[in-house]
Design an enzyme around this catalytic site. Sequence first.
Site, PDB file in Angstrom:
ATOM      1  N   ASP A 346     139.047 -43.220  23.039  1.00 61.05           N
ATOM      2  CA  ASP A 346     138.043 -42.339  22.419  1.00 61.05           C
ATOM      3  C   ASP A 346     136.708 -43.056  22.247  1.00 61.05           C
ATOM      4  O   ASP A 346     135.906 -42.675  21.404  1.00 61.05           O
ATOM      5  CB  ASP A 346     138.527 -41.879  21.043  1.00 61.05           C
ATOM      6  CG  ASP A 346     139.904 -41.285  21.087  1.00 61.05           C
ATOM      7  OD1 ASP A 346     140.105 -40.348  21.862  1.00 61.05           O
ATOM      8  OD2 ASP A 346     140.787 -41.773  20.359  1.00 61.05           O
ATOM      9  N   GLY A 347     136.501 -44.097  22.997  1.00 66.74           N
ATOM     10  CA  GLY A 347     135.237 -44.823  22.890  1.00 66.74           C
ATOM     11  C   GLY A 347     135.468 -46.286  23.156  1.00 66.74           C
ATOM     12  O   GLY A 347     136.618 -46.731  23.242  1.00 66.74           O
ATOM     13  N   SER A 371     131.520 -44.413  20.026  1.00 64.95           N
ATOM     14  CA  SER A 371     132.757 -44.029  19.344  1.00 64.95           C
ATOM     15  C   SER A 371     132.730 -42.511  19.265  1.00 64.95           C
ATOM     16  O   SER A 371     131.828 -41.939  18.658  1.00 64.95           O
ATOM     17  CB  SER A 371     132.797 -44.636  17.947  1.00 64.95           C
ATOM     18  OG  SER A 371     133.874 -44.092  17.235  1.00 64.95           O
ATOM     19  N   ARG A 372     133.695 -41.874  19.928  1.00 66.54           N
ATOM     20  CA  ARG A 372     133.568 -40.427  20.100  1.00 66.54           C
ATOM     21  C   ARG A 372     134.097 -39.598  18.938  1.00 66.54           C
ATOM     22  O   ARG A 372     133.695 -38.474  18.770  1.00 66.54           O
ATOM     23  CB  ARG A 372     134.260 -39.989  21.395  1.00 66.54           C
ATOM     24  CG  ARG A 372     133.536 -40.537  22.602  1.00 66.54           C
ATOM     25  CD  ARG A 372     133.940 -39.903  23.890  1.00 66.54           C
ATOM     26  NE  ARG A 372     133.436 -40.730  24.974  1.00 66.54           N
ATOM     27  CZ  ARG A 372     134.121 -41.690  25.561  1.00 66.54           C
ATOM     28  NH1 ARG A 372     135.366 -41.930  25.218  1.00 66.54           N
ATOM     29  NH2 ARG A 372     133.580 -42.418  26.510  1.00 66.54           N
ATOM     30  N   VAL A 373     135.025 -40.121  18.165  1.00 64.44           N
ATOM     31  CA  VAL A 373     135.559 -39.279  17.087  1.00 64.44           C
ATOM     32  C   VAL A 373     135.316 -39.854  15.702  1.00 64.44           C
ATOM     33  O   VAL A 373     135.384 -39.136  14.712  1.00 64.44           O
ATOM     34  CB  VAL A 373     137.073 -39.008  17.269  1.00 64.44           C
ATOM     35  CG1 VAL A 373     137.339 -38.179  18.488  1.00 64.44           C
ATOM     36  CG2 VAL A 373     137.870 -40.282  17.311  1.00 64.44           C
TER      37      VAL A 373
END
Length: 518
Positions: A346-347, A371-373
Site C-alpha cells: 500500500d505504499g 503511503s496510500r492508506v
Amino acid sequence: MTSIQPNLALSDNDWLVSSRATLARSRFVAKAETIGRVGHVSDGIASVSGLPDVRLNELLRFEGGRLGFALTLDADAIGAVLLDDGDAISAGSRVTGTGQVVEVPVGPGLLGRVVDPLGRPLDSDEPVLAEMHLPIERPAPSIIDRDLVAQPVATGILLIDALFAIGRGQRELIIGDRATGKTSIAIDTIVNQKHTDMICVYVAIGQRATAVQRVIDAVRRHGAPERCVFVVAPAAASPGLQWIAPFSGVSIAEYFRDRGQHALIVIDDLSKHAATHRELALLTREPPGREAYPGDIFYLHARLLERAAKLSAELGGGSLTALPIAETDAGNLSAYIPTNLISITDGQIMLDAALFAANQRPAVDVGLSVSRVGGKAQLPALRKVSGPLRLDYSQFLELEMFTRFGGAIEPRVKAQVVRGERIRALITQPRFAPLRPIDEIALLAALADGVFDTLPVSCVATVRTRLAAHLDARGGPAAAALVATGSLDAPALTELVTVVRDLAAQVGAAPAPEAAST
Ligand code: ATP
Ligand code: MG
C-alpha cells in the site's frame, strides 16, 4: 445380451482366496504409499519417489529424523526442500509423509524468544511454550472480514509519521540500496512500540548472524523485547528454512491478530527471499521467467502480504501491519522484484543512497515515497500541522539547486530556502530517538509558525532532542487534552508553539557545544 450377474460359478473357497489376495495387496499398497526413497539430493533439495499421496507443503520425515517439505509434486517424483542440513541424507534414504503441512508453534509463549522458522528455540535450551500450532500457509482474511485502516502505527520518525503515515493493517514497503538504513527504520518502529500495545515480529532472512544479533540487541536495549518475537533464518540456514521464514512469521503474528490484538511484522528482506525462491525453483526445474525468477514469485509474495489486514469488529478488530523490506540495485525501482512488491503493498518508503551518503538520515526520498492508506489513520492534529510540510520541502529542494549558482535571490525565495533548511534539520533524525506524537505535533506547529526561521540550523536538532522533557515540564492543560483527544484546537496550538518558542530561545541563546561547533 450380457447381464451383470454375480458369478455363481465361484465357490466359497474361491471367494476366500480372492478376498485374502485383495487384503494382502491393499496392505502392500498402504505400505508403499507411506514410505518413499530419495532419488538424488543436492543443494538442499531432494527428489523423492514412492509417496504418491503426499500433499503440497506436506512435512516429510527423512531417515535420521531430518525434516523437509514437498515443494513440487510431479507424477513420478516429489521435489522436497530440506529444512535441516542434508549431510546425513543420501540417495536411497527412506522418507515418510507426516500427513501434516508445515506448521509453526504460536502463542504468547513465543514472546521475547528467538526461534527458527519451525519454532525451535535459538536463544536458549528452554523449550518454546506453544499454545497451539498453525500452518505456515493460511488463507488471507476475505474482504468482508476486513475493516478500514483507521488507527495509526507511530514510527517515532518525524518524516514518516508526518508525510507517510502508516496505519494498523497496512503493508508499507521499505526499499532502497544496500546499507541505506532500511533495517534501521524498521527497528526504530519496533522500538517505538515500547509504549503501545503492539506485538512485533521481526523475521530475518539470509542475513549474517552478527547483523541479526545487532538487531536483537538493539531491541533489547531500547525497546520492549518481551512483546517481540524474532524469527531467524540466517544466511547459513538451509534454503528451505529461509523460504518458510516469512510465512512462519506471519502465522506467529496472525495468532495475535485473530485474538483482537495488534501485531506488526518486519520481513527483512524479501529480495533475499525471492533469491531463495529462485534458487529452489531452478533446482526443482521450474521454468524461469523474468530475471530467472519463476512466474509464481508474484503470487507467492502477494499471498504472503495479503495476510496483513485490519479485521472487522465481529472478528475482534485485531490488525496485522506488515513492513516488508526490499533491496534495490543502484536505485533501480523498475527491476522485477521491486515492481512486484510496490504493486502488492500500500505504499513504499524509498531510501536514497546519495542522501544517506550526505548524512541526511533517515535517507527517505520524499518524491518517490508514498503511503496510500495511512493518511486516514493519522492523528487529526498531526495531519493538520503536517499539511504544508511536503510542498514546502519539495519546493525548497528545487530552489536549493537553483540558488546554488549564486546571484541575487528574491526575499520570498530566500524565506523559502531558510524554512527548507530548517525542515531538513528537523527531519534528519538519529536512530533510537523516537518522538511522541505530541512532540511531532509541537515541532511541526512551531515550524509552520516560523519559530525555527530565526534559529541557526545547527540548533534545530537540539530543540528536537530536548523538547520531550521541556513539554512535560511546561505543557499546559490544552496540550494534555490534545494527547487524550488527538485533535488540535486553537488554545492547544498556541500552547505548543509557545513551549517550543521558549525552548528555541533558550537553545539559541546558549547553543549546546555540539550545535555551536556545526
Ligand atoms: P543492508 O542492506 O546491509 O541490510 P540497511 O539498508 O538495512 O543495510 P542499516 O543496517 O539499517 O541499513 O543501516 C546502515 C548503517 O547506517 C548502520 O550503521 C546504521 O547505524 C546507519 N544508520 C541508519 N539509520 C541512521 C540514522 N537515522 N542516523 C544515523 N545513522 C543511521
Ligand atoms: Mg538491513
